[in-house]
Design a protein around this motif. Sequence first.
Motif, PDB file in Angstrom:
ATOM      1  N   ALA A 148       8.304  13.990  -9.081  1.00  0.00           N
ATOM      2  CA  ALA A 148       7.679  15.297  -9.252  1.00  0.00           C
ATOM      3  C   ALA A 148       7.295  15.944  -7.932  1.00  0.00           C
ATOM      4  N   THR A 149       6.738  15.173  -6.994  1.00  0.00           N
ATOM      5  CA  THR A 149       6.289  15.755  -5.728  1.00  0.00           C
ATOM      6  C   THR A 149       7.228  15.474  -4.569  1.00  0.00           C
ATOM      7  N   GLY A 150       8.096  14.469  -4.697  1.00  0.00           N
ATOM      8  CA  GLY A 150       8.993  14.118  -3.605  1.00  0.00           C
ATOM      9  C   GLY A 150       8.295  13.511  -2.408  1.00  0.00           C
ATOM     10  N   ASN A 151       7.089  12.993  -2.604  1.00  0.00           N
ATOM     11  CA  ASN A 151       6.313  12.406  -1.511  1.00  0.00           C
ATOM     12  C   ASN A 151       6.582  10.897  -1.478  1.00  0.00           C
ATOM     13  N   MET A 152       7.564  10.499  -0.682  1.00  0.00           N
ATOM     14  CA  MET A 152       7.978   9.101  -0.661  1.00  0.00           C
ATOM     15  C   MET A 152       6.930   8.207  -0.005  1.00  0.00           C
ATOM     16  N   ALA A 153       6.142   8.756   0.918  1.00  0.00           N
ATOM     17  CA  ALA A 153       5.068   7.964   1.517  1.00  0.00           C
ATOM     18  C   ALA A 153       4.029   7.598   0.471  1.00  0.00           C
ATOM     19  N   HIS A 154       3.690   8.547  -0.405  1.00  0.00           N
ATOM     20  CA  HIS A 154       2.744   8.260  -1.472  1.00  0.00           C
ATOM     21  C   HIS A 154       3.351   7.318  -2.511  1.00  0.00           C
ATOM     22  N   ALA A 155       4.644   7.448  -2.759  1.00  0.00           N
ATOM     23  CA  ALA A 155       5.302   6.515  -3.680  1.00  0.00           C
ATOM     24  C   ALA A 155       5.194   5.089  -3.153  1.00  0.00           C
ATOM     25  N   ALA A 156       5.387   4.931  -1.841  1.00  0.00           N
ATOM     26  CA  ALA A 156       5.269   3.601  -1.242  1.00  0.00           C
ATOM     27  C   ALA A 156       3.842   3.079  -1.324  1.00  0.00           C
ATOM     28  N   LEU A 157       2.855   3.968  -1.118  1.00  0.00           N
ATOM     29  CA  LEU A 157       1.455   3.556  -1.250  1.00  0.00           C
ATOM     30  C   LEU A 157       1.147   3.123  -2.675  1.00  0.00           C
ATOM     31  N   ALA A 158       1.694   3.854  -3.656  1.00  0.00           N
ATOM     32  CA  ALA A 158       1.451   3.492  -5.059  1.00  0.00           C
ATOM     33  C   ALA A 158       2.044   2.128  -5.378  1.00  0.00           C
ATOM     34  N   TYR A 159       3.201   1.841  -4.827  1.00  0.00           N
ATOM     35  CA  TYR A 159       3.869   0.569  -5.114  1.00  0.00           C
ATOM     36  C   TYR A 159       3.244  -0.584  -4.326  1.00  0.00           C
ATOM     37  N   ASP A 160       3.199  -0.435  -3.002  1.00  0.00           N
ATOM     38  CA  ASP A 160       2.706  -1.530  -2.162  1.00  0.00           C
ATOM     39  C   ASP A 160       1.197  -1.700  -2.258  1.00  0.00           C
ATOM     40  N   GLY A 161       0.485  -0.562  -2.306  1.00  0.00           N
ATOM     41  CA  GLY A 161      -0.968  -0.633  -2.321  1.00  0.00           C
ATOM     42  C   GLY A 161      -1.553  -0.823  -3.702  1.00  0.00           C
ATOM     43  N   TYR A 162      -1.147   0.054  -4.620  1.00  0.00           N
ATOM     44  CA  TYR A 162      -1.762   0.045  -5.952  1.00  0.00           C
ATOM     45  C   TYR A 162      -1.181  -1.069  -6.818  1.00  0.00           C
ATOM     46  N   LEU A 163       0.132  -1.113  -6.961  1.00  0.00           N
ATOM     47  CA  LEU A 163       0.738  -2.105  -7.856  1.00  0.00           C
ATOM     48  C   LEU A 163       0.592  -3.528  -7.315  1.00  0.00           C
ATOM     49  N   LEU A 164       1.066  -3.765  -6.087  1.00  0.00           N
ATOM     50  CA  LEU A 164       1.152  -5.135  -5.574  1.00  0.00           C
ATOM     51  C   LEU A 164      -0.158  -5.611  -4.951  1.00  0.00           C
ATOM     52  N   ARG A 165      -0.758  -4.797  -4.082  1.00  0.00           N
ATOM     53  CA  ARG A 165      -1.940  -5.273  -3.364  1.00  0.00           C
ATOM     54  C   ARG A 165      -3.126  -5.475  -4.291  1.00  0.00           C
ATOM     55  N   HIS A 166      -3.264  -4.611  -5.294  1.00  0.00           N
ATOM     56  CA  HIS A 166      -4.349  -4.810  -6.252  1.00  0.00           C
ATOM     57  C   HIS A 166      -4.149  -6.103  -7.034  1.00  0.00           C
ATOM     58  N   ALA A 167      -2.911  -6.398  -7.405  1.00  0.00           N
ATOM     59  CA  ALA A 167      -2.650  -7.665  -8.098  1.00  0.00           C
ATOM     60  C   ALA A 167      -2.960  -8.849  -7.200  1.00  0.00           C
ATOM     61  N   ASP A 168      -2.575  -8.752  -5.923  1.00  0.00           N
ATOM     62  CA  ASP A 168      -2.882  -9.836  -4.981  1.00  0.00           C
ATOM     63  C   ASP A 168      -4.386 -10.085  -4.899  1.00  0.00           C
ATOM     64  N   TRP A 169      -5.161  -9.003  -4.927  1.00  0.00           N
ATOM     65  CA  TRP A 169      -6.619  -9.137  -4.826  1.00  0.00           C
ATOM     66  C   TRP A 169      -7.169  -9.987  -5.959  1.00  0.00           C
ATOM     67  N   PHE A 170      -6.636  -9.808  -7.161  1.00  0.00           N
ATOM     68  CA  PHE A 170      -7.115 -10.590  -8.300  1.00  0.00           C
ATOM     69  C   PHE A 170      -6.798 -12.071  -8.149  1.00  0.00           C
ATOM     70  N   ASP A 171      -5.834 -12.408  -7.286  1.00  0.00           N
ATOM     71  CA  ASP A 171      -5.490 -13.801  -7.052  1.00  0.00           C
ATOM     72  C   ASP A 171      -6.216 -14.362  -5.831  1.00  0.00           C
ATOM     73  N   GLY A 172      -7.135 -13.579  -5.243  1.00  0.00           N
ATOM     74  CA  GLY A 172      -7.927 -14.025  -4.114  1.00  0.00           C
ATOM     75  C   GLY A 172      -9.353 -14.355  -4.530  1.00  0.00           C
ATOM     76  N   ASN A 173     -10.178 -14.656  -3.554  1.00  0.00           N
ATOM     77  CA  ASN A 173     -11.532 -15.149  -3.839  1.00  0.00           C
ATOM     78  C   ASN A 173     -12.380 -14.147  -4.614  1.00  0.00           C
ATOM     79  N   GLU A 174     -12.393 -12.885  -4.164  1.00  0.00           N
ATOM     80  CA  GLU A 174     -13.262 -11.907  -4.816  1.00  0.00           C
ATOM     81  C   GLU A 174     -12.754 -11.544  -6.204  1.00  0.00           C
ATOM     82  N   GLY A 175     -11.446 -11.433  -6.352  1.00  0.00           N
ATOM     83  CA  GLY A 175     -10.883 -11.166  -7.673  1.00  0.00           C
ATOM     84  C   GLY A 175     -11.166 -12.299  -8.646  1.00  0.00           C
TER      85      GLY A 175
END
Length: 385
Positions: free
Chosen positions: A343-370
Motif C-alpha cells: 500500500a505505501t511502498g515503504n520497504m524500510a518499514h516493511a523490513a522493520l515490521a518483519y525483522d523488528g515486529y515479527l521476529l524480534r518480538h518473538a525472540d524476546w518471549f524466548d529470553g529472560n524477560e519474556g
Amino acid sequence: MKEKLEPHRSHGLGLEDVAPDWPALEMEDVEPLLASYPDAGRPLEIVWRSPRPFSAAAQIRTNCGTVIVKRVHRDVRSPGDMEDEHAFIAHLRARGAPIIEVLRDHDGRSALQQMLWTYEVHRVGNGLDVYRDAPSWTPYRSPDHAHAAGVSLGALHRAASGFAHHARRGGMLRADFRLFGDEDPIARIEDDLAARPALARWLGERDWRREITERLLQPFHRRAVAAVRATQPLWTHGDWHGSNLLWSAESDDAKVSTIMDFGLSNSSFALFDVATAIERALVSWLDFERGVEPVADLDQLDALLDGYSATMPRGASLHGLAALLPLAHADFALSEVEYFAGATGNMAHAALAYDGYLLRHADWFDGNEGRRLLRRIAEREARAA
C-alpha cells in the motif's frame, strides 16, 4: 480566532514521529463528504488530526457538534470490509456496550468510497481521550487504568456473543490467528501468498520459511495450537490499548467510558483479544529503539487480567494464555509487511515490521524477560485451575 493546527505528523514504528504516509484531511475533503451525512452537520473547522499511521483521520467541529472523519486507501479497506466492522459495532451498541456511533449517509451507507478512498464518519464518543497522543505500545498510566481496561474488555466480549458473522473477507491489516493457528503455518502462508502479491514479492527476497520456523514455530507453535484448539469463535476488537479508549476522568480511578477504533476487529476468539491487549500495552517494546531490553509491567498485567476475569463471558477461561501470547502478534505482523510493501511502498518499514515486529518480538518471549512474563501468566493459570 481559530487555533492554527501544527504541521501534521504521524507515529512511526519507533520513537520518532514521521511524515505521514497518507495526505492529511483538509476542509475541501470533508465539506463535500459531510454534505452526504444528514446527521453530521456543516463543517466549520478541523480541530485535530490523528497521528495514527494507517489512515488519515480528523476531528471536525460542525454546526451540530463534533464528528470524526476517517479515510483509508481502498486497497487497505473496501466499503464492504468496513461495513463488516460497522455491523459488529451495531451489534455491540444494541447490547448496551459503550461504543462510538457510526453515522450513515443519505442512502443509508456507513462506508463511502470516493475515488481511491474509503470513508467513515463517527460521532465523538463520551469521555476524555487521555492517551490521544500516546504511540503504540505505550503502557497504561497506572494499574488502576489497566484494571478498568480489563473490566471493559470482558464486558465487550460478553456483548459480542451472538454476533454470527463471517470473518473479514479481505483487505490488509488483519488481526487474527488464522495463519499461525494452523497446524502447518508455512503451508498456510504459502497458500495465502497467491492472493497477497505484495507480501509474496517481499517474502521472496527472504529465507522466510527457515526464519519463521526457527524463531517462531519451533519455540512456540505446538503449545499455542494445542492451547487454542477448543476455543470458540468470537468477533473481537483486535487492537485493545489505552488510546482506543475514552476515559471518565484524567485520574487513576477513571473508568472506560467509550470504546473506539474497530479497524482491526475480526472473527477470532476471546483469548486472542486478551493476548493482544497484553502485547499492545504491557511490554515496553519501544525500549528496543533505545538499546534497552524491553520489560513487562507485571503489576499492570495482574490488574488487567483481574479486571477481565471479573466481567468475562460465563464459561470463558484464560487457560492457554501463556502458550498463545508469544505468537499473538504474528499474523498481524505479516499483514503489516504486506501493507508497507504494497500500500505505501515503504520497504524500510516493511523490513522493520518483519525483522523488528515479527521476529524480534518473538525472540524476546524466548529470553529472560519474556519468560518472566509468561511464567507470571502460567502461575495465574495454575491458581485458577
